[in-house]
Scaffold this motif. Structure first.
Motif, PDB file in Angstrom:
ATOM      1  N   ASP A   1     -37.483 -69.981  93.947  1.00  0.00           N
ATOM      2  CA  ASP A   1     -38.711 -70.869  93.533  1.00  0.00           C
ATOM      3  C   ASP A   1     -39.281 -71.716  94.481  1.00  0.00           C
ATOM      4  OD1 ASP A   1     -38.886 -69.346  91.028  1.00  0.00           O
ATOM      5  OD2 ASP A   1     -37.695 -70.823  90.252  1.00  0.00           O
ATOM      6  N   PHE A   2     -38.217 -72.344  95.049  1.00  0.00           N
ATOM      7  CA  PHE A   2     -38.880 -73.542  96.027  1.00  0.00           C
ATOM      8  C   PHE A   2     -39.377 -72.870  97.029  1.00  0.00           C
ATOM      9  CE2 PHE A   2     -37.001 -75.857  99.871  1.00  0.00           C
ATOM     10  CZ  PHE A   2     -38.019 -76.969 100.051  1.00  0.00           C
ATOM     11  N   THR A   3     -38.755 -71.687  97.670  1.00  0.00           N
ATOM     12  CA  THR A   3     -39.254 -71.024  98.882  1.00  0.00           C
ATOM     13  C   THR A   3     -40.637 -70.376  98.697  1.00  0.00           C
ATOM     14  OG1 THR A   3     -37.019 -70.686  99.768  1.00  0.00           O
ATOM     15  CG2 THR A   3     -38.613 -69.358 100.646  1.00  0.00           C
ATOM     16  N   GLN A   4     -40.522 -69.552  97.542  1.00  0.00           N
ATOM     17  CA  GLN A   4     -41.781 -68.669  97.292  1.00  0.00           C
ATOM     18  C   GLN A   4     -43.182 -69.564  97.025  1.00  0.00           C
ATOM     19  OE1 GLN A   4     -40.443 -66.140  94.258  1.00  0.00           O
ATOM     20  NE2 GLN A   4     -39.833 -64.858  95.395  1.00  0.00           N
ATOM     21  N   ILE A   5     -42.990 -70.669  96.202  1.00  0.00           N
ATOM     22  CA  ILE A   5     -43.945 -71.563  95.927  1.00  0.00           C
ATOM     23  C   ILE A   5     -44.294 -72.342  96.902  1.00  0.00           C
ATOM     24  CG2 ILE A   5     -44.651 -73.492  94.579  1.00  0.00           C
ATOM     25  CD1 ILE A   5     -43.001 -72.458  92.301  1.00  0.00           C
TER      26      ILE A   5
ATOM     27  N   TYR B   1     -56.590 -79.050  98.969  1.00  0.00           N
ATOM     28  CA  TYR B   1     -56.128 -79.048  97.476  1.00  0.00           C
ATOM     29  C   TYR B   1     -55.296 -77.843  97.167  1.00  0.00           C
ATOM     30  CZ  TYR B   1     -56.157 -79.959  92.494  1.00  0.00           C
ATOM     31  OH  TYR B   1     -56.050 -80.130  91.088  1.00  0.00           O
ATOM     32  N   TYR B   2     -54.285 -77.791  96.466  1.00  0.00           N
ATOM     33  CA  TYR B   2     -53.591 -76.698  95.733  1.00  0.00           C
ATOM     34  C   TYR B   2     -53.027 -77.124  94.413  1.00  0.00           C
ATOM     35  CZ  TYR B   2     -50.034 -73.104  95.201  1.00  0.00           C
ATOM     36  OH  TYR B   2     -49.338 -72.271  94.956  1.00  0.00           O
ATOM     37  N   GLU B   3     -53.196 -76.019  93.643  1.00  0.00           N
ATOM     38  CA  GLU B   3     -52.886 -76.304  92.218  1.00  0.00           C
ATOM     39  C   GLU B   3     -52.191 -74.759  91.713  1.00  0.00           C
ATOM     40  OE1 GLU B   3     -55.004 -76.768  87.873  1.00  0.00           O
ATOM     41  OE2 GLU B   3     -56.126 -77.304  89.663  1.00  0.00           O
ATOM     42  N   ASP B   4     -51.158 -74.960  90.901  1.00  0.00           N
ATOM     43  CA  ASP B   4     -50.523 -73.762  90.134  1.00  0.00           C
ATOM     44  C   ASP B   4     -49.806 -74.190  88.936  1.00  0.00           C
ATOM     45  OD1 ASP B   4     -48.016 -74.698  90.767  1.00  0.00           O
ATOM     46  OD2 ASP B   4     -47.859 -73.321  92.597  1.00  0.00           O
TER      47      ASP B   4
ATOM     48  N   ARG C   1     -47.868 -77.681  85.200  1.00  0.00           N
ATOM     49  CA  ARG C   1     -48.826 -77.632  86.031  1.00  0.00           C
ATOM     50  C   ARG C   1     -48.554 -78.452  87.330  1.00  0.00           C
ATOM     51  NH1 ARG C   1     -53.031 -75.048  87.259  1.00  0.00           N
ATOM     52  NH2 ARG C   1     -52.818 -74.232  85.191  1.00  0.00           N
ATOM     53  N   ALA C   2     -48.927 -78.197  88.611  1.00  0.00           N
ATOM     54  CA  ALA C   2     -48.615 -78.893  89.781  1.00  0.00           C
ATOM     55  C   ALA C   2     -49.974 -79.069  90.431  1.00  0.00           C
ATOM     56  CB  ALA C   2     -47.695 -78.257  90.634  1.00  0.00           C
ATOM     57  N   ARG C   3     -50.473 -80.052  90.846  1.00  0.00           N
ATOM     58  CA  ARG C   3     -51.417 -80.361  91.666  1.00  0.00           C
ATOM     59  C   ARG C   3     -51.084 -81.104  92.597  1.00  0.00           C
ATOM     60  NH1 ARG C   3     -53.291 -81.186  86.258  1.00  0.00           N
ATOM     61  NH2 ARG C   3     -54.701 -79.762  85.777  1.00  0.00           N
ATOM     62  N   GLY C   4     -51.600 -80.530  94.128  1.00  0.00           N
ATOM     63  CA  GLY C   4     -51.317 -81.117  95.478  1.00  0.00           C
ATOM     64  C   GLY C   4     -52.369 -81.498  96.157  1.00  0.00           C
ATOM     65  N   VAL C   5     -52.309 -82.554  97.048  1.00  0.00           N
ATOM     66  CA  VAL C   5     -53.361 -82.788  97.994  1.00  0.00           C
ATOM     67  C   VAL C   5     -52.817 -83.039  99.295  1.00  0.00           C
ATOM     68  CG1 VAL C   5     -54.101 -84.965  97.460  1.00  0.00           C
ATOM     69  CG2 VAL C   5     -55.747 -83.713  98.599  1.00  0.00           C
TER      70      VAL C   5
ATOM     71  N   MET D   1     -40.240 -66.255  85.986  1.00  0.00           N
ATOM     72  CA  MET D   1     -40.273 -67.595  86.646  1.00  0.00           C
ATOM     73  C   MET D   1     -41.349 -67.491  87.838  1.00  0.00           C
ATOM     74  SD  MET D   1     -36.252 -69.051  86.739  1.00  0.00           S
ATOM     75  CE  MET D   1     -36.790 -69.992  87.670  1.00  0.00           C
ATOM     76  N   VAL D   2     -41.645 -66.355  88.488  1.00  0.00           N
ATOM     77  CA  VAL D   2     -42.656 -66.171  89.593  1.00  0.00           C
ATOM     78  C   VAL D   2     -44.136 -65.764  88.949  1.00  0.00           C
ATOM     79  CG1 VAL D   2     -41.133 -66.047  91.274  1.00  0.00           C
ATOM     80  CG2 VAL D   2     -41.843 -64.042  90.392  1.00  0.00           C
ATOM     81  N   ALA D   3     -43.964 -65.279  87.542  1.00  0.00           N
ATOM     82  CA  ALA D   3     -45.241 -64.799  87.117  1.00  0.00           C
ATOM     83  C   ALA D   3     -46.364 -65.837  86.886  1.00  0.00           C
ATOM     84  CB  ALA D   3     -45.021 -64.227  85.541  1.00  0.00           C
ATOM     85  N   VAL D   4     -45.883 -66.948  86.832  1.00  0.00           N
ATOM     86  CA  VAL D   4     -47.056 -67.961  86.703  1.00  0.00           C
ATOM     87  C   VAL D   4     -47.258 -68.708  88.442  1.00  0.00           C
ATOM     88  CG1 VAL D   4     -46.752 -68.601  84.628  1.00  0.00           C
ATOM     89  CG2 VAL D   4     -45.409 -69.721  86.487  1.00  0.00           C
TER      90      VAL D   4
END
Length: 192
Positions: free
Chosen positions: A65-69, A84-87, A102-106, A189-192
């Motif tokens: 998960d850490f690597t793929q995301i 900006y990135y969000e998922d 929900r993670a949001r990053g800038v 876990m990767v479906a989202v």
């Protein structure tokens, strides 16, 4: 005036706003946690000293998960004009409880996105997975499977028989096109 509420300078006011914000936030440098606020330590159930100076990998259920995301985020930031990135993703607490967030990053450094980023996180409730259409009961079962519960434990928690849980598990495996529970957990876990 106590030091906690000292807003005599813009820098002190900004630090107070960050620390006391109701939104879980972290400042990261190359995916290492530089600073956290109270809301983040509360959400993930870690002490600040257990997070700061360490990899954000600690907040993910698996290395995959850490690597793929991370790859997905970096690709987006490098190949778009967006900073900006969000998922939505699965994350985990210090007690290893997996939850949807929900993670949001800038990024503050668009040419090298991970050099300096600000992230916010919030726990989200059950929702429809993007990759497949699940019934509300399938979503409940999927969440419990991801958290490592057996069919008997899931049945007890949901007030249904373990055989009914097995039927739901089989339907989930068919919808996700997998052949065993390990693959199912990974796909959910990767479906989202």
């Amino acid at each position: 005036m106590s030091n906690l509420l000292d807003t005599s300078t813009a820098a002190k006011a900004a630090e107070l706003a960050f620390q006391e914000s109701p939104v879980a936030q972290a400042l990261t440098r190359y995916r290492q946690i530089v600073a956290t606020n109270k809301a983040l330590t509360h959400l993930f159930e870690f002490r600040r000293d257990e997070l700061e100076g360490r990899s954000v990998k600690r907040l993910y259920p698996s290395q995959a998960d850490f690597t793929q995301i991370g790859d997905k985020c970096e690709y987006h930031l490098l190949n778009s004009q967006d900073t900006y990135y969000e998922d939505e993703r699965f994350m985990q607490t210090s007690a290893k409880e997996i939850f949807l967030a929900r993670a949001r990053g800038v990024t503050l450094t668009p040419d090298d996105p991970f050099r300096l980023m600000i992230w916010s996180f919030e726990r989200t409730g059950p929702r429809q997975y993007r990759s497949v259409s699940l019934t509300p009961r399938e979503r409940e079962v999927a969440n419990l499977i991801v958290n490592g519960h057996t069919s008997r434990e899931i049945g007890t928690k949901l007030g249904i028989s373990h055989r009914t849980v097995e039927v739901h598990r089989a339907k989930l495996m068919k919808k996700f096109h997998v052949h065993n529970t390990a693959e199912l957990v990974s796909e959910i876990m990767v479906a989202v």
